[in-house]
Design a protein around this motif. Structure first.
Motif, PDB file in Angstrom:
ATOM      1  N   ALA A  46       0.850  -1.193   0.000  1.00 43.24           N
ATOM      2  CA  ALA A  46       0.000   0.000   0.000  1.00 43.24           C
ATOM      3  C   ALA A  46       0.880   1.235   0.000  1.00 43.24           C
ATOM      4  CB  ALA A  46      -0.913   0.000   1.221  1.00 43.24           C
ATOM      5  N   GLN A  47       0.443   2.271  -0.743  1.00 42.14           N
ATOM      6  CA  GLN A  47       1.178   3.537  -0.758  1.00 42.14           C
ATOM      7  C   GLN A  47       0.210   4.669  -0.450  1.00 42.14           C
ATOM      8  OE1 GLN A  47       0.780   6.008  -3.402  1.00 42.14           O
ATOM      9  NE2 GLN A  47      -0.415   4.803  -4.893  1.00 42.14           N
ATOM     10  N   ASP A  48       0.745   5.679   0.237  1.00 40.19           N
ATOM     11  CA  ASP A  48      -0.093   6.802   0.656  1.00 40.19           C
ATOM     12  C   ASP A  48       0.319   8.103  -0.021  1.00 40.19           C
ATOM     13  OD1 ASP A  48       1.495   7.295   3.952  1.00 40.19           O
ATOM     14  OD2 ASP A  48       2.286   7.407   1.909  1.00 40.19           O
ATOM     15  N   MET A  49       0.959   8.008  -1.176  1.00 44.85           N
ATOM     16  CA  MET A  49       1.459   9.193  -1.862  1.00 44.85           C
ATOM     17  C   MET A  49       0.594   9.583  -3.061  1.00 44.85           C
ATOM     18  SD  MET A  49       5.516   8.254  -1.578  1.00 44.85           S
ATOM     19  CE  MET A  49       5.229   6.516  -1.878  1.00 44.85           C
ATOM     20  N   ASN A  50      -0.524   8.898  -3.232  1.00 42.43           N
ATOM     21  CA  ASN A  50      -1.456   9.191  -4.322  1.00 42.43           C
ATOM     22  C   ASN A  50      -0.811   8.981  -5.701  1.00 42.43           C
ATOM     23  OD1 ASN A  50      -4.166   9.834  -4.948  1.00 42.43           O
ATOM     24  ND2 ASN A  50      -3.561  11.898  -5.562  1.00 42.43           N
ATOM     25  N   HIS A  51       0.136   8.042  -5.775  1.00 45.48           N
ATOM     26  CA  HIS A  51       0.784   7.765  -7.050  1.00 45.48           C
ATOM     27  C   HIS A  51      -0.109   6.913  -7.935  1.00 45.48           C
ATOM     28  CE1 HIS A  51       5.089   8.341  -5.266  1.00 45.48           C
ATOM     29  NE2 HIS A  51       4.508   9.488  -5.577  1.00 45.48           N
ATOM     30  N   ASN A  52      -0.016   7.161  -9.237  1.00 45.96           N
ATOM     31  CA  ASN A  52      -0.784   6.344 -10.178  1.00 45.96           C
ATOM     32  C   ASN A  52      -0.143   4.981 -10.421  1.00 45.96           C
ATOM     33  OD1 ASN A  52      -3.166   7.783 -11.122  1.00 45.96           O
ATOM     34  ND2 ASN A  52      -1.726   9.309 -11.900  1.00 45.96           N
ATOM     35  N   SER A  53       1.180   4.958 -10.510  1.00 47.45           N
ATOM     36  CA  SER A  53       1.868   3.738 -10.946  1.00 47.45           C
ATOM     37  C   SER A  53       2.429   2.970  -9.752  1.00 47.45           C
ATOM     38  CB  SER A  53       3.006   4.084 -11.894  1.00 47.45           C
ATOM     39  OG  SER A  53       2.512   4.811 -13.007  1.00 47.45           O
ATOM     40  N   MET A  54       2.285   1.656  -9.831  1.00 46.18           N
ATOM     41  CA  MET A  54       2.843   0.774  -8.802  1.00 46.18           C
ATOM     42  C   MET A  54       3.509  -0.418  -9.465  1.00 46.18           C
ATOM     43  SD  MET A  54      -0.014   0.984  -5.772  1.00 46.18           S
ATOM     44  CE  MET A  54       1.091   0.314  -4.515  1.00 46.18           C
ATOM     45  N   TYR A  55       4.482  -0.993  -8.766  1.00 44.10           N
ATOM     46  CA  TYR A  55       5.343  -2.018  -9.356  1.00 44.10           C
ATOM     47  C   TYR A  55       5.667  -3.108  -8.324  1.00 44.10           C
ATOM     48  CZ  TYR A  55       6.426   2.253 -12.037  1.00 44.10           C
ATOM     49  OH  TYR A  55       6.350   3.421 -12.750  1.00 44.10           O
ATOM     50  N   TRP A  56       5.933  -4.289  -8.833  1.00 48.75           N
ATOM     51  CA  TRP A  56       6.524  -5.354  -8.028  1.00 48.75           C
ATOM     52  C   TRP A  56       7.829  -5.795  -8.683  1.00 48.75           C
ATOM     53  CZ3 TRP A  56       5.761  -6.944  -3.273  1.00 48.75           C
ATOM     54  CH2 TRP A  56       4.530  -6.707  -2.663  1.00 48.75           C
ATOM     55  N   TYR A  57       8.899  -5.799  -7.855  1.00 47.15           N
ATOM     56  CA  TYR A  57      10.213  -6.257  -8.284  1.00 47.15           C
ATOM     57  C   TYR A  57      10.639  -7.423  -7.404  1.00 47.15           C
ATOM     58  CZ  TYR A  57      11.073  -1.896 -10.897  1.00 47.15           C
ATOM     59  OH  TYR A  57      11.014  -0.855 -11.785  1.00 47.15           O
ATOM     60  N   ARG A  58      11.539  -8.234  -7.938  1.00 45.67           N
ATOM     61  CA  ARG A  58      12.227  -9.207  -7.106  1.00 45.67           C
ATOM     62  C   ARG A  58      13.728  -8.944  -7.186  1.00 45.67           C
ATOM     63  NH1 ARG A  58      11.724 -15.368  -8.933  1.00 45.67           N
ATOM     64  NH2 ARG A  58      13.671 -15.476  -7.736  1.00 45.67           N
ATOM     65  N   GLN A  59      14.401  -9.190  -6.062  1.00 48.39           N
ATOM     66  CA  GLN A  59      15.836  -8.966  -5.996  1.00 48.39           C
ATOM     67  C   GLN A  59      16.531 -10.257  -5.627  1.00 48.39           C
ATOM     68  OE1 GLN A  59      17.276  -6.242  -2.938  1.00 48.39           O
ATOM     69  NE2 GLN A  59      19.064  -5.741  -4.164  1.00 48.39           N
ATOM     70  N   ASP A  60      17.437 -10.685  -6.486  1.00 49.45           N
ATOM     71  CA  ASP A  60      18.217 -11.893  -6.252  1.00 49.45           C
ATOM     72  C   ASP A  60      19.695 -11.520  -6.206  1.00 49.45           C
ATOM     73  OD1 ASP A  60      15.812 -12.997  -8.423  1.00 49.45           O
ATOM     74  OD2 ASP A  60      16.011 -13.876  -6.435  1.00 49.45           O
ATOM     75  N   PRO A  61      20.482 -12.257  -5.466  1.00 49.97           N
ATOM     76  CA  PRO A  61      21.913 -11.905  -5.310  1.00 49.97           C
ATOM     77  C   PRO A  61      22.604 -11.738  -6.659  1.00 49.97           C
ATOM     78  CG  PRO A  61      21.310 -13.650  -3.790  1.00 49.97           C
ATOM     79  CD  PRO A  61      20.126 -13.457  -4.697  1.00 49.97           C
ATOM     80  N   GLY A  62      23.326 -10.637  -6.803  1.00 47.12           N
ATOM     81  CA  GLY A  62      24.112 -10.393  -8.002  1.00 47.12           C
ATOM     82  C   GLY A  62      23.315 -10.072  -9.245  1.00 47.12           C
ATOM     83  N   MET A  63      21.988  -9.830  -9.096  1.00 45.01           N
ATOM     84  CA  MET A  63      21.174  -9.611 -10.297  1.00 45.01           C
ATOM     85  C   MET A  63      20.390  -8.310 -10.263  1.00 45.01           C
ATOM     86  SD  MET A  63      19.757 -13.381 -11.215  1.00 45.01           S
ATOM     87  CE  MET A  63      19.365 -12.875 -12.885  1.00 45.01           C
ATOM     88  N   GLY A  64      20.594  -7.487  -9.277  1.00 47.12           N
ATOM     89  CA  GLY A  64      19.811  -6.264  -9.217  1.00 47.12           C
ATOM     90  C   GLY A  64      18.340  -6.571  -9.002  1.00 47.12           C
ATOM     91  N   LEU A  65      17.484  -5.644  -9.348  1.00 44.72           N
ATOM     92  CA  LEU A  65      16.037  -5.812  -9.211  1.00 44.72           C
ATOM     93  C   LEU A  65      15.429  -6.028 -10.585  1.00 44.72           C
ATOM     94  CD1 LEU A  65      16.957  -3.811  -6.749  1.00 44.72           C
ATOM     95  CD2 LEU A  65      14.489  -3.555  -6.481  1.00 44.72           C
ATOM     96  N   ARG A  66      14.503  -6.972 -10.660  1.00 45.30           N
ATOM     97  CA  ARG A  66      13.834  -7.266 -11.930  1.00 45.30           C
ATOM     98  C   ARG A  66      12.335  -7.088 -11.781  1.00 45.30           C
ATOM     99  NH1 ARG A  66      15.694 -13.106 -13.493  1.00 45.30           N
ATOM    100  NH2 ARG A  66      15.542 -13.376 -11.228  1.00 45.30           N
ATOM    101  N   LEU A  67      11.728  -6.473 -12.784  1.00 43.71           N
ATOM    102  CA  LEU A  67      10.315  -6.127 -12.729  1.00 43.71           C
ATOM    103  C   LEU A  67       9.448  -7.352 -12.990  1.00 43.71           C
ATOM    104  CD1 LEU A  67       8.247  -3.786 -12.490  1.00 43.71           C
ATOM    105  CD2 LEU A  67       8.406  -3.557 -14.974  1.00 43.71           C
ATOM    106  N   ILE A  68       8.503  -7.619 -12.081  1.00 42.57           N
ATOM    107  CA  ILE A  68       7.605  -8.756 -12.221  1.00 42.57           C
ATOM    108  C   ILE A  68       6.321  -8.308 -12.929  1.00 42.57           C
ATOM    109  CG2 ILE A  68       6.345 -10.573 -11.010  1.00 42.57           C
ATOM    110  CD1 ILE A  68       8.245 -10.131  -8.632  1.00 42.57           C
ATOM    111  N   TYR A  69       5.623  -7.365 -12.341  1.00 43.97           N
ATOM    112  CA  TYR A  69       4.398  -6.795 -12.889  1.00 43.97           C
ATOM    113  C   TYR A  69       4.365  -5.320 -12.520  1.00 43.97           C
ATOM    114  CZ  TYR A  69       1.607 -10.909 -14.336  1.00 43.97           C
ATOM    115  OH  TYR A  69       1.106 -12.008 -14.993  1.00 43.97           O
ATOM    116  N   TYR A  70       3.584  -4.576 -13.277  1.00 43.81           N
ATOM    117  CA  TYR A  70       3.343  -3.196 -12.918  1.00 43.81           C
ATOM    118  C   TYR A  70       1.891  -2.829 -13.190  1.00 43.81           C
ATOM    119  CZ  TYR A  70       3.660  -1.897 -17.896  1.00 43.81           C
ATOM    120  OH  TYR A  70       3.454  -1.799 -19.252  1.00 43.81           O
TER     121      TYR A  70
END
Lengths: 110, 117
Positions: A24-48
């Motif tokens: 949940a976000q309280d900043m009234n933003h339109n866009s939201m995202y889910w990322y996963r972070q794995d060792p040595g791979m940075g963050l990768r976008l799952i869905y938005y």
């Protein structure tokens, strides 16, 4: 000033179990995202979700589903967890450039 | 998909030293961003770069958007213990087709910085 709030912070699942990660976000933003972070791979976008009522696949969507419940909330569901889904999951929200991240959910699938 | 090559993977430096890290990409990005992640926390934005050639500072941090739009660097001057963490570069593109204000971030693999007293 909560920003982006994720629950739970930690979770252990058995292979085949299901669960939903909440965000949940309280900043009234339109866009939201889910990322996963794995060792040595940075963050990768799952869905938005560009806006309330829309969701789209990111780079690694397989094994996940999402729901944009309203403008504030964006949930990520694992229907049948697999060990390959062991990761740290981050929810984020944005209005144009700057993305604000939650503290993460550390998920272990055994 | 797009890939960002971030280097170095890790750095051990003495307090007071300057640090430099960079990212290169095979693709062009509209925006380059630098994030810092503390243990157990989500990434926090440090600097955003919007135009090719742009050089931007934020306190002891300086970052540049490469002229080709395929690279960026981050410098930290006079490092202090609280600079410890993982630094990520990220390239940003507008998501299409019905993306509205949504933006996709492609992250580098991170630079783990350790500052020794």
């Amino acid at each position: 000033n909560a920003g982006v709030t994720q629950t739970p912070k930690f979770q252990v699942l058995k292979t085949g179990q299901s669960m939903t990660l909440q965000c949940a976000q309280d900043m009234n933003h339109n866009s939201m995202y889910w990322y996963r972070q794995d060792p040595g791979m940075g963050l990768r976008l799952i869905y938005y979700s560009a806006s309330e009522g829309t969701t789209d696949k990111g780079e690694v969507p397989n094994g996940y589903n999402v729901s944009r419940l309203n403008k504030r909330e964006f949930s990520l569901r694992l229907e049948s967890a697999a060990p390959s889904q062991t990761s740290v999951y981050f929810c984020a929200s944005s209005e144009l450039t700057e993305a604000f991240f939650g503290q993460g959910t550390r998920l272990t699938v055994v | 998909g797009q890939q960002l090559n971030q280097s170095p993977q890790s750095m051990f430096i003495q307090e007071g030293e300057d640090v430099s890290m960079n990212c290169t990409s095979s693709s062009i990005f509209n925006t380059w961003l630098w994030y810092k992640q503390d243990p157990g926390e989500g990434p926090v934005l440090l600097i955003a770069l919007y135009k090719a050639g742009e050089l931007t500072s934020n306190g002891r941090l300086t970052a540049q958007f490469g002229i080709t739009r395929k690279d960026s660097f981050l410098n930290i001057s006079a490092s202090i213990p609280s600079d410890v963490g993982i630094y990520f570069c990220a390239g940003q593109l507008k998501l299409a087709p019905r993306s509205g204000s949504a933006r996709q971030l492609t992250f580098g693999s991170g630079t783990q910085l350790t500052v020794l007293p």
